[in-house]
Write a protein that holds these residues in place. Structure first.
Motif, mmCIF file in Angstrom:
data_model
loop_
_atom_site.group_PDB
_atom_site.id
_atom_site.type_symbol
_atom_site.label_atom_id
_atom_site.label_comp_id
_atom_site.label_asym_id
_atom_site.label_seq_id
_atom_site.Cartn_x
_atom_site.Cartn_y
_atom_site.Cartn_z
ATOM 1 N N ALA A 28 34.608 35.742 38.037
ATOM 2 C CA ALA A 28 35.485 36.860 38.301
ATOM 3 C C ALA A 28 34.990 37.646 39.449
ATOM 4 O O ALA A 28 34.074 37.988 39.619
ATOM 5 C CB ALA A 28 35.645 37.504 37.035
ATOM 6 N N GLU A 29 36.371 37.683 40.132
ATOM 7 C CA GLU A 29 36.006 38.574 41.311
ATOM 8 C C GLU A 29 35.849 40.192 41.096
ATOM 9 O O GLU A 29 36.527 40.720 40.273
ATOM 10 C CB GLU A 29 37.316 38.415 42.346
ATOM 11 C CG GLU A 29 36.923 39.082 43.552
ATOM 12 C CD GLU A 29 38.480 38.722 44.452
ATOM 13 O OE1 GLU A 29 37.777 38.605 45.693
ATOM 14 O OE2 GLU A 29 39.451 38.721 44.251
ATOM 15 N N THR A 30 35.033 40.889 41.602
ATOM 16 C CA THR A 30 34.662 42.085 41.297
ATOM 17 C C THR A 30 35.791 43.083 42.292
ATOM 18 O O THR A 30 36.244 42.698 43.247
ATOM 19 C CB THR A 30 33.433 42.766 41.583
ATOM 20 O OG1 THR A 30 33.193 42.488 43.130
ATOM 21 C CG2 THR A 30 32.292 42.040 40.796
ATOM 22 N N THR A 31 35.990 44.346 41.924
ATOM 23 C CA THR A 31 36.753 45.317 42.593
ATOM 24 C C THR A 31 36.275 45.259 44.044
ATOM 25 O O THR A 31 37.285 45.173 44.994
ATOM 26 C CB THR A 31 36.854 46.440 42.065
ATOM 27 O OG1 THR A 31 37.426 46.518 40.641
ATOM 28 C CG2 THR A 31 37.836 47.394 42.715
ATOM 29 N N GLU A 32 35.014 45.500 44.266
ATOM 30 C CA GLU A 32 34.554 45.694 45.651
ATOM 31 C C GLU A 32 34.861 44.146 46.469
ATOM 32 O O GLU A 32 35.179 44.355 47.714
ATOM 33 C CB GLU A 32 33.166 45.846 45.755
ATOM 34 C CG GLU A 32 32.774 47.339 45.175
ATOM 35 C CD GLU A 32 32.852 47.569 43.604
ATOM 36 O OE1 GLU A 32 32.654 46.303 42.894
ATOM 37 O OE2 GLU A 32 32.837 48.436 43.190
ATOM 38 N N GLU A 33 34.700 43.128 45.933
ATOM 39 C CA GLU A 33 34.993 41.869 46.358
ATOM 40 C C GLU A 33 36.550 41.658 46.872
ATOM 41 O O GLU A 33 36.815 41.217 47.924
ATOM 42 C CB GLU A 33 34.438 40.647 45.793
ATOM 43 C CG GLU A 33 33.003 40.449 45.622
ATOM 44 C CD GLU A 33 32.518 39.531 44.649
ATOM 45 O OE1 GLU A 33 33.485 39.155 43.707
ATOM 46 O OE2 GLU A 33 31.296 39.240 44.483
ATOM 47 N N THR A 80 40.848 48.568 38.407
ATOM 48 C CA THR A 80 39.418 48.519 38.580
ATOM 49 C C THR A 80 38.680 47.985 37.182
ATOM 50 O O THR A 80 37.539 47.611 37.253
ATOM 51 C CB THR A 80 38.779 49.803 38.946
ATOM 52 O OG1 THR A 80 39.116 50.945 38.175
ATOM 53 C CG2 THR A 80 39.409 50.077 40.437
ATOM 54 N N PRO A 83 39.153 42.614 33.596
ATOM 55 C CA PRO A 83 38.191 41.612 34.120
ATOM 56 C C PRO A 83 38.604 40.816 35.555
ATOM 57 O O PRO A 83 37.639 40.329 36.136
ATOM 58 C CB PRO A 83 38.464 40.581 32.999
ATOM 59 C CG PRO A 83 39.040 41.272 31.928
ATOM 60 C CD PRO A 83 39.840 42.319 32.423
ATOM 61 N N LEU A 84 39.714 41.031 35.840
ATOM 62 C CA LEU A 84 40.412 40.333 36.967
ATOM 63 C C LEU A 84 41.040 41.454 37.618
ATOM 64 O O LEU A 84 42.198 41.720 37.398
ATOM 65 C CB LEU A 84 41.389 39.201 37.025
ATOM 66 C CG LEU A 84 40.829 38.056 36.314
ATOM 67 C CD1 LEU A 84 41.661 36.517 36.124
ATOM 68 C CD2 LEU A 84 39.567 37.363 37.195
ATOM 69 N N PRO A 85 40.505 42.153 38.528
ATOM 70 C CA PRO A 85 40.986 43.713 39.182
ATOM 71 C C PRO A 85 42.291 43.471 39.847
ATOM 72 O O PRO A 85 42.972 44.258 40.081
ATOM 73 C CB PRO A 85 39.893 44.391 39.792
ATOM 74 C CG PRO A 85 39.115 43.140 40.183
ATOM 75 C CD PRO A 85 39.017 42.163 39.226
ATOM 76 N N ASN A 86 42.285 42.369 40.616
ATOM 77 C CA ASN A 86 43.439 41.991 41.536
ATOM 78 C C ASN A 86 44.721 41.785 40.945
ATOM 79 O O ASN A 86 45.099 40.688 40.346
ATOM 80 C CB ASN A 86 43.009 41.016 42.548
ATOM 81 C CG ASN A 86 44.083 41.032 43.748
ATOM 82 O OD1 ASN A 86 45.252 41.721 43.737
ATOM 83 N ND2 ASN A 86 44.037 39.940 44.591
ATOM 84 N N GLN A 111 41.356 53.499 32.853
ATOM 85 C CA GLN A 111 40.950 53.098 33.991
ATOM 86 C C GLN A 111 41.590 53.583 35.331
ATOM 87 O O GLN A 111 42.371 54.296 35.182
ATOM 88 C CB GLN A 111 40.578 51.695 34.268
ATOM 89 C CG GLN A 111 42.015 50.908 34.199
ATOM 90 C CD GLN A 111 41.767 49.502 33.921
ATOM 91 O OE1 GLN A 111 41.489 48.739 34.988
ATOM 92 N NE2 GLN A 111 42.040 48.928 32.882
#
Length: 140
Positions: A28-33, A80, A83-86, A111
């Motif tokens: 899972a991609e983080t918000t920062e990524e 944010t 689990p998947l922020p985008n 959130q």
């Protein structure tokens, strides 16, 4: 097709070999990524991007969100705490009449919802809002 002992052994060996290879892990991609991949690490200003969300969402399954920014080439929407922020990306061509997008998103719980706009001049703008969710929509 008749199955012989030899064919069954060959199929079994092929299945074991395939299982041994494994499947790629889907991290899972983080918000920062997600932000870094969209902005390339560039600085973000504030004020030219409008994000409209409800202050309180009774149900996290359908939360209405609107974004707009004059002169935006692209707007990315992030949740944010999911689990998947985008959540969504709106792309606008040079002949777009309005640089506006709206959608309904699913939120796991209370959130921050964030929008980042890539402007036509290459700069980035951001806006964020906190949405209080009473019933979570992502298994919460």
């Amino acid at each position: 097709m008749t199955l012989t002992r030899r064919k069954v052994l060959a199929l079994g060996a092929g299945g074991l070999a395939l299982a041994g290879l494994g499947l790629p892990a889907w991290a899972a991609e983080t918000t920062e990524e997600a932000i870094a991949s969209f902005t390339g690490g560039a600085e973000m200003g504030e004020g030219l991007l409008t994000l409209t969300t409800p202050e309180i969402a009774e149900n996290g399954n359908t939360v209405p969100v609107e974004v707009s920014a004059e002169g935006a080439a692209s707007i990315m929407l992030l949740a944010t705490g999911n689990p998947l922020p985008n959540v969504a990306t709106f792309n606008f061509g040079p002949l777009a009449g309005a640089r506006h997008g709206s959608t309904r998103i699913r939120l796991a719980g209370t959130q921050e919802v964030m929008a980042i706009a890539r402007m036509e001049d290459g700069t980035f703008q951001k806006a964020s809002a906190t949405v209080k969710v009473t019933i979570g929509g992502c298994g919460g």
